[in-house]
Motif scaffolding. Structure first.
Motif, PDB file in Angstrom:
ATOM      1  N   THR A  62       0.818  -1.217   0.000  1.00  8.68           N
ATOM      2  CA  THR A  62       0.000   0.000   0.000  1.00  8.68           C
ATOM      3  C   THR A  62       0.846   1.258   0.000  1.00  8.68           C
ATOM      4  OG1 THR A  62      -0.191   0.235   2.420  1.00  8.68           O
ATOM      5  CG2 THR A  62      -1.750  -1.249   1.331  1.00  8.68           C
ATOM      6  N   LYS A  63       2.160   1.107   0.031  1.00 11.35           N
ATOM      7  CA  LYS A  63       3.086   2.237   0.045  1.00 11.35           C
ATOM      8  C   LYS A  63       3.940   2.200  -1.218  1.00 11.35           C
ATOM      9  CE  LYS A  63       2.011   3.565   4.306  1.00 11.35           C
ATOM     10  NZ  LYS A  63       0.938   2.574   4.576  1.00 11.35           N
ATOM     11  N   LEU A  64       3.831   3.227  -2.051  1.00  9.63           N
ATOM     12  CA  LEU A  64       4.593   3.266  -3.293  1.00  9.63           C
ATOM     13  C   LEU A  64       6.078   3.134  -3.037  1.00  9.63           C
ATOM     14  CD1 LEU A  64       5.014   3.682  -6.316  1.00  9.63           C
ATOM     15  CD2 LEU A  64       4.826   6.149  -5.941  1.00  9.63           C
ATOM     16  N   GLU A  65       6.583   3.853  -2.018  1.00  7.54           N
ATOM     17  CA  GLU A  65       8.020   3.814  -1.761  1.00  7.54           C
ATOM     18  C   GLU A  65       8.495   2.418  -1.373  1.00  7.54           C
ATOM     19  OE1 GLU A  65       5.974   5.563   1.974  1.00  7.54           O
ATOM     20  OE2 GLU A  65       5.789   5.669  -0.228  1.00  7.54           O
ATOM     21  N   ALA A  66       7.629   1.637  -0.723  1.00  5.12           N
ATOM     22  CA  ALA A  66       7.990   0.271  -0.354  1.00  5.12           C
ATOM     23  C   ALA A  66       8.072  -0.624  -1.587  1.00  5.12           C
ATOM     24  CB  ALA A  66       6.975  -0.288   0.636  1.00  5.12           C
ATOM     25  N   VAL A  67       7.161  -0.449  -2.525  1.00  5.83           N
ATOM     26  CA  VAL A  67       7.172  -1.253  -3.744  1.00  5.83           C
ATOM     27  C   VAL A  67       8.365  -0.858  -4.624  1.00  5.83           C
ATOM     28  CG1 VAL A  67       5.869  -1.935  -5.780  1.00  5.83           C
ATOM     29  CG2 VAL A  67       4.681  -1.540  -3.622  1.00  5.83           C
ATOM     30  N   GLU A  68       8.661   0.425  -4.688  1.00  8.03           N
ATOM     31  CA  GLU A  68       9.840   0.862  -5.432  1.00  8.03           C
ATOM     32  C   GLU A  68      11.111   0.286  -4.807  1.00  8.03           C
ATOM     33  OE1 GLU A  68       8.871   5.140  -7.431  1.00  8.03           O
ATOM     34  OE2 GLU A  68       9.070   5.138  -5.245  1.00  8.03           O
ATOM     35  N   ALA A  69      11.174   0.269  -3.476  1.00  6.29           N
ATOM     36  CA  ALA A  69      12.341  -0.292  -2.789  1.00  6.29           C
ATOM     37  C   ALA A  69      12.461  -1.792  -3.055  1.00  6.29           C
ATOM     38  CB  ALA A  69      12.240  -0.023  -1.292  1.00  6.29           C
ATOM     39  N   LEU A  70      11.325  -2.475  -3.146  1.00  8.79           N
ATOM     40  CA  LEU A  70      11.314  -3.902  -3.467  1.00  8.79           C
ATOM     41  C   LEU A  70      11.953  -4.158  -4.826  1.00  8.79           C
ATOM     42  CD1 LEU A  70      10.277  -6.870  -3.317  1.00  8.79           C
ATOM     43  CD2 LEU A  70       8.079  -6.001  -4.188  1.00  8.79           C
ATOM     44  N   VAL A  71      11.544  -3.385  -5.819  1.00 11.46           N
ATOM     45  CA  VAL A  71      12.088  -3.549  -7.168  1.00 11.46           C
ATOM     46  C   VAL A  71      13.581  -3.218  -7.186  1.00 11.46           C
ATOM     47  CG1 VAL A  71      11.990  -2.632  -9.524  1.00 11.46           C
ATOM     48  CG2 VAL A  71       9.866  -3.181  -8.297  1.00 11.46           C
ATOM     49  N   GLU A  72      13.957  -2.154  -6.492  1.00 12.97           N
ATOM     50  CA  GLU A  72      15.380  -1.785  -6.426  1.00 12.97           C
ATOM     51  C   GLU A  72      16.200  -2.895  -5.767  1.00 12.97           C
ATOM     52  OE1 GLU A  72      17.084   0.589  -7.708  1.00 12.97           O
ATOM     53  OE2 GLU A  72      15.445   1.829  -8.477  1.00 12.97           O
ATOM     54  N   LYS A  73      15.657  -3.501  -4.722  1.00 14.91           N
ATOM     55  CA  LYS A  73      16.368  -4.581  -4.029  1.00 14.91           C
ATOM     56  C   LYS A  73      16.583  -5.762  -4.954  1.00 14.91           C
ATOM     57  CE  LYS A  73      18.108  -6.606  -0.357  1.00 14.91           C
ATOM     58  NZ  LYS A  73      19.362  -6.120   0.297  1.00 14.91           N
ATOM     59  N   ALA A  74      15.578  -6.101  -5.737  1.00 19.40           N
ATOM     60  CA  ALA A  74      15.709  -7.203  -6.686  1.00 19.40           C
ATOM     61  C   ALA A  74      16.856  -6.954  -7.661  1.00 19.40           C
ATOM     62  CB  ALA A  74      14.394  -7.398  -7.444  1.00 19.40           C
ATOM     63  N   VAL A  75      16.929  -5.730  -8.160  1.00 22.86           N
ATOM     64  CA  VAL A  75      17.976  -5.390  -9.126  1.00 22.86           C
ATOM     65  C   VAL A  75      19.335  -5.290  -8.442  1.00 22.86           C
ATOM     66  CG1 VAL A  75      18.746  -3.657 -10.790  1.00 22.86           C
ATOM     67  CG2 VAL A  75      16.323  -4.264 -10.656  1.00 22.86           C
ATOM     68  N   ASP A  76      19.368  -4.756  -7.230  1.00 19.22           N
ATOM     69  CA  ASP A  76      20.630  -4.665  -6.496  1.00 19.22           C
ATOM     70  C   ASP A  76      21.230  -6.048  -6.253  1.00 19.22           C
ATOM     71  OD1 ASP A  76      20.458  -1.928  -6.382  1.00 19.22           O
ATOM     72  OD2 ASP A  76      19.724  -1.852  -4.317  1.00 19.22           O
TER      73      ASP A  76
END
Length: 248
Positions: A62-76
């Protein structure tokens, strides 16, 4: 060949866990996302016990920043993102005349906004990386069919159907597909209330084969949609409902 990376929300249980295991068994690296940390970590352990590769990322969809962080973590961690399975969802009783608006907004936030954030974050990262990825959304036959007492759930699933089509149209020039899978009655904790009311046999009678869909069957359908061989399926809501929407 470089292994694919699949990010799966709601991966701690039900359809999400089954999908995590399915993708891992097929050789993909999996990012398990869920708000339930202990159950999410358990999914990772199940994957690792079978020789698969996965990480867990605690995520509030429900938090955009959390979903963006999820995607960034996958790529990191893995250097890429090939599949985003926006699966996290919830359902509670919301009859129109007695609706608790706090529950209404909670369902909208998880089911609708969570998918919108997943599409947005994954698509932007895929475009940035030049990845011809696929975004898969969990919708429902109840995005098409009305059932009493589930006003908010219907609203979210109808929204997901159109978000899928709209995003697919805009992302096609970048080689990014967007599709949705629409299950009928899946045997997960979300239907426990119906079981408690003794409605299980009635529910089974509404589908071909007279049985509920298992999470594993739905995971199989989602995996098929992720393959390059499914490239012609884009902007579609694929019925994975054992005929629920057309049988009765």
């Amino acid at each position: 060949m470089t292994k694919r990376v699949a990010v799966i929300t709601g991966g701690a249980s039900g359809i999400g866990r089954a999908a995590c295991l399915k993708f891992a068994r097929k050789g993909d690296r999996v990012v398990v996302a869920d708000f339930n940390e202990s159950a999410g970590e358990e999914t990772v352990k199940l994957i690792e016990a079978e020789g698969g590769e996965a990480i867990f990322v605690k995520t509030d969809v429900t938090k955009l920043e959390a979903v963006e962080a999820l995607v960034e973590k996958a790529v990191d961690v893995y250097g890429r993102i090939d599949i985003m399975f926006n699966n996290a969802g919830m359902g509670k009783s919301t009859p129109v005349l007695e609706m608790d608006m706090d529950i209404y907004h909670q369902i909208i936030d998880v089911n609708q906004h969570g998918v919108a954030y997943g599409i947005y974050a994954a698509a932007r990262k895929m475009k940035e990386l030049g990845s011809k990825g696929v975004i898969i959304n969990t919708t429902s036959v109840f995005g098409f069919l009305a059932s009493p007492g589930t006003f908010a759930y219907h609203a979210t699933k109808g929204a997901i159907n159109m978000m899928t089509k709209s995003a697919a149209l805009e992302l096609a020039p970048f080689g990014i597909r967007v599709v949705a899978a629409a299950p009928g009655i899946v045997d997960t904790p979300i239907i426990q209330g119906y079981k408690n009311k003794g409605l299980l046999d009635s529910m089974k009678s509404k589908v071909m084969g007279n049985d509920l869909t298992t999470p594993e069957q739905l995971a199989d359908a989602v995996y098929l949609l992720s393959l390059d061989e499914a490239d012609a399926i884009n902007g579609s809501v694929v019925m994975a409902d054992h005929g629920f929407a057309s049988f009765k």
